[in-house]
Design a protein around this motif. Structure first.
Motif, PDB file in Angstrom:
ATOM      1  N   TRP A  82       0.858  -1.182   0.000  1.00 55.39           N
ATOM      2  CA  TRP A  82       0.000   0.000   0.000  1.00 55.39           C
ATOM      3  C   TRP A  82       0.893   1.230   0.000  1.00 55.39           C
ATOM      4  CZ3 TRP A  82      -5.431   0.106   2.159  1.00 55.39           C
ATOM      5  CH2 TRP A  82      -6.022  -1.161   2.133  1.00 55.39           C
ATOM      6  N   ARG A  83       0.697   2.143  -0.973  1.00 56.06           N
ATOM      7  CA  ARG A  83       1.454   3.390  -1.060  1.00 56.06           C
ATOM      8  C   ARG A  83       0.504   4.567  -1.006  1.00 56.06           C
ATOM      9  NH1 ARG A  83       5.330   3.547  -6.056  1.00 56.06           N
ATOM     10  NH2 ARG A  83       3.401   4.214  -7.022  1.00 56.06           N
ATOM     11  N   VAL A  84       1.018   5.711  -0.599  1.00 58.90           N
ATOM     12  CA  VAL A  84       0.210   6.927  -0.536  1.00 58.90           C
ATOM     13  C   VAL A  84       0.897   8.010  -1.354  1.00 58.90           C
ATOM     14  CG1 VAL A  84      -0.760   8.708   0.967  1.00 58.90           C
ATOM     15  CG2 VAL A  84      -0.641   6.334   1.771  1.00 58.90           C
ATOM     16  N   GLN A  85       0.094   8.708  -2.149  1.00 66.14           N
ATOM     17  CA  GLN A  85       0.566   9.841  -2.931  1.00 66.14           C
ATOM     18  C   GLN A  85      -0.212  11.071  -2.466  1.00 66.14           C
ATOM     19  OE1 GLN A  85       3.119   9.345  -4.968  1.00 66.14           O
ATOM     20  NE2 GLN A  85       3.027   7.179  -4.486  1.00 66.14           N
ATOM     21  N   PRO A  86       0.402  12.252  -2.527  1.00 63.77           N
ATOM     22  CA  PRO A  86      -0.328  13.469  -2.124  1.00 63.77           C
ATOM     23  C   PRO A  86      -1.580  13.654  -2.974  1.00 63.77           C
ATOM     24  CG  PRO A  86       1.988  13.945  -2.541  1.00 63.77           C
ATOM     25  CD  PRO A  86       1.748  12.533  -2.998  1.00 63.77           C
ATOM     26  N   GLY A  87      -2.614  14.224  -2.373  1.00 67.92           N
ATOM     27  CA  GLY A  87      -3.839  14.509  -3.106  1.00 67.92           C
ATOM     28  C   GLY A  87      -3.652  15.671  -4.070  1.00 67.92           C
ATOM     29  N   ASP A  88      -4.559  15.794  -5.000  1.00 65.36           N
ATOM     30  CA  ASP A  88      -4.549  16.914  -5.939  1.00 65.36           C
ATOM     31  C   ASP A  88      -5.101  18.149  -5.247  1.00 65.36           C
ATOM     32  OD1 ASP A  88      -3.598  15.317  -7.991  1.00 65.36           O
ATOM     33  OD2 ASP A  88      -5.607  14.803  -8.694  1.00 65.36           O
ATOM     34  N   GLY A  89      -4.329  19.220  -5.203  1.00 60.77           N
ATOM     35  CA  GLY A  89      -4.790  20.462  -4.579  1.00 60.77           C
ATOM     36  C   GLY A  89      -5.180  20.230  -3.134  1.00 60.77           C
ATOM     37  N   PRO A  92      -8.055  14.704  -0.918  1.00 61.20           N
ATOM     38  CA  PRO A  92      -7.461  13.733   0.007  1.00 61.20           C
ATOM     39  C   PRO A  92      -6.273  13.017  -0.636  1.00 61.20           C
ATOM     40  CG  PRO A  92      -9.473  12.850  -0.936  1.00 61.20           C
ATOM     41  CD  PRO A  92      -9.359  14.273  -1.413  1.00 61.20           C
ATOM     42  N   PRO A  93      -5.405  12.441   0.196  1.00 61.80           N
ATOM     43  CA  PRO A  93      -4.301  11.646  -0.352  1.00 61.80           C
ATOM     44  C   PRO A  93      -4.834  10.477  -1.181  1.00 61.80           C
ATOM     45  CG  PRO A  93      -4.034  11.999   2.017  1.00 61.80           C
ATOM     46  CD  PRO A  93      -5.406  12.474   1.653  1.00 61.80           C
ATOM     47  N   THR A  94      -4.066  10.085  -2.170  1.00 62.25           N
ATOM     48  CA  THR A  94      -4.406   8.942  -3.018  1.00 62.25           C
ATOM     49  C   THR A  94      -3.663   7.711  -2.505  1.00 62.25           C
ATOM     50  OG1 THR A  94      -4.721  10.357  -4.941  1.00 62.25           O
ATOM     51  CG2 THR A  94      -4.271   8.037  -5.378  1.00 62.25           C
ATOM     52  N   VAL A  95      -4.380   6.605  -2.423  1.00 61.80           N
ATOM     53  CA  VAL A  95      -3.788   5.335  -2.000  1.00 61.80           C
ATOM     54  C   VAL A  95      -3.687   4.437  -3.224  1.00 61.80           C
ATOM     55  CG1 VAL A  95      -4.032   3.327  -0.501  1.00 61.80           C
ATOM     56  CG2 VAL A  95      -4.818   5.558   0.277  1.00 61.80           C
ATOM     57  N   GLU A  96      -2.523   3.823  -3.401  1.00 64.09           N
ATOM     58  CA  GLU A  96      -2.305   2.839  -4.463  1.00 64.09           C
ATOM     59  C   GLU A  96      -2.019   1.498  -3.790  1.00 64.09           C
ATOM     60  OE1 GLU A  96      -0.130   5.979  -7.490  1.00 64.09           O
ATOM     61  OE2 GLU A  96       1.091   4.559  -6.375  1.00 64.09           O
ATOM     62  N   ILE A 108      -4.477  -4.020  -9.063  1.00 63.08           N
ATOM     63  CA  ILE A 108      -4.015  -2.709  -8.612  1.00 63.08           C
ATOM     64  C   ILE A 108      -5.264  -1.885  -8.354  1.00 63.08           C
ATOM     65  CG2 ILE A 108      -2.786  -0.601  -9.203  1.00 63.08           C
ATOM     66  CD1 ILE A 108      -0.939  -2.300 -10.962  1.00 63.08           C
ATOM     67  N   TYR A 109      -5.312  -1.307  -7.162  1.00 62.94           N
ATOM     68  CA  TYR A 109      -6.417  -0.430  -6.770  1.00 62.94           C
ATOM     69  C   TYR A 109      -5.880   0.982  -6.609  1.00 62.94           C
ATOM     70  CZ  TYR A 109      -9.118  -4.565  -5.341  1.00 62.94           C
ATOM     71  OH  TYR A 109      -9.800  -5.749  -5.303  1.00 62.94           O
ATOM     72  N   VAL A 110      -6.747   1.953  -6.840  1.00 60.05           N
ATOM     73  CA  VAL A 110      -6.454   3.352  -6.566  1.00 60.05           C
ATOM     74  C   VAL A 110      -7.656   3.892  -5.807  1.00 60.05           C
ATOM     75  CG1 VAL A 110      -6.026   5.634  -7.564  1.00 60.05           C
ATOM     76  CG2 VAL A 110      -5.031   3.602  -8.622  1.00 60.05           C
ATOM     77  N   GLY A 111      -7.380   4.720  -4.809  1.00 62.29           N
ATOM     78  CA  GLY A 111      -8.487   5.272  -4.044  1.00 62.29           C
ATOM     79  C   GLY A 111      -8.061   6.444  -3.200  1.00 62.29           C
ATOM     80  N   ASP A 112      -8.953   6.808  -2.296  1.00 62.63           N
ATOM     81  CA  ASP A 112      -8.732   7.963  -1.435  1.00 62.63           C
ATOM     82  C   ASP A 112      -8.750   7.542   0.021  1.00 62.63           C
ATOM     83  OD1 ASP A 112      -8.839   9.763  -3.654  1.00 62.63           O
ATOM     84  OD2 ASP A 112     -11.022   9.595  -3.625  1.00 62.63           O
TER      85      ASP A 112
END
Length: 179
Positions: A82-89, A92-96, A108-112
């Motif tokens: 599970w990885r986290v990327q900063p949210g847009d503007g 919320p952060p994005t989780v991969e 592969i899932y992507v979410g918030d």
């Protein structure tokens, strides 16, 4: 056995730090054309100090023997990161989430992540030639009353529409060194 070193949590993972630890509990499952069932589960989220949480899940049969399964028989296993990327503007952060299953499917899932809730949707599903057909899934994880971890998984498979497949409630039985 000697315990491993204490590992610092990578700062990018702070939004999902609430997942760290070992979780155990019970769930229920079913799907169109399948009898409902109960299962036990253990999920472990751990940190290696890198910008991803390691994830392992194993499940086992609970209940009366059926379909060649008896109490404690192994069911599904999945491993991943599970990885986290900063949210847009201001978002919320994005989780991969990258998962692999021993029956020939990788997802592969992507979410918030919002607070202690993680909403995931399929981004990619790949399968071997002999794996069953799974077209997409959605997962929802979150902390509920008493700090338990609950989740629900919906699945679209074998030509059937997206529908409820699994849900469970797990208790934290062991925090990790970095939680």
């Amino acid at each position: 056995m000697r315990p491993g070193p204490v590992v610092d949590l990578h700062s990018s993972l702070l939004p999902i730090a609430f997942l760290l630890g070992t979780w155990r509990g019970e769930g229920v499952g079913g799907y169109e054309g399948m009898d409902g069932f109960r299962y036990g589960q253990e999920i472990v989220f751990s940190s290696t100090g890198r910008p991803a949480l390691s994830y392992t899940s194993r499940t086992w049969w609970i209940g009366e023997p059926r379909d060649g399964r008896s109490e404690g028989s192994p069911l599904a296993t999945e491993v991943g990161f599970w990885r986290v990327q900063p949210g847009d503007g201001d978002g919320p952060p994005t989780v991969e989430v990258m998962l692999a299953h021993p029956f020939g499917i990788s997802e592969i899932y992507v979410g918030d992540v919002v607070g202690t809730r993680v909403d995931l949707r399929s981004n990619v599903v790949i399968r071997t030639a002999t794996a069953r057909r799974v077209d997409r899934s959605q997962r929802l994880y979150g902390l509920v009353a008493d700090g338990d971890l609950a989740y629900a998984i919906d699945m679209e498979a074998e030509g059937k529409p997206l529908q409820s497949h699994l849900s469970a409630r797990l208790q934290r039985v062991q925090p990790t060194d970095s939680s």
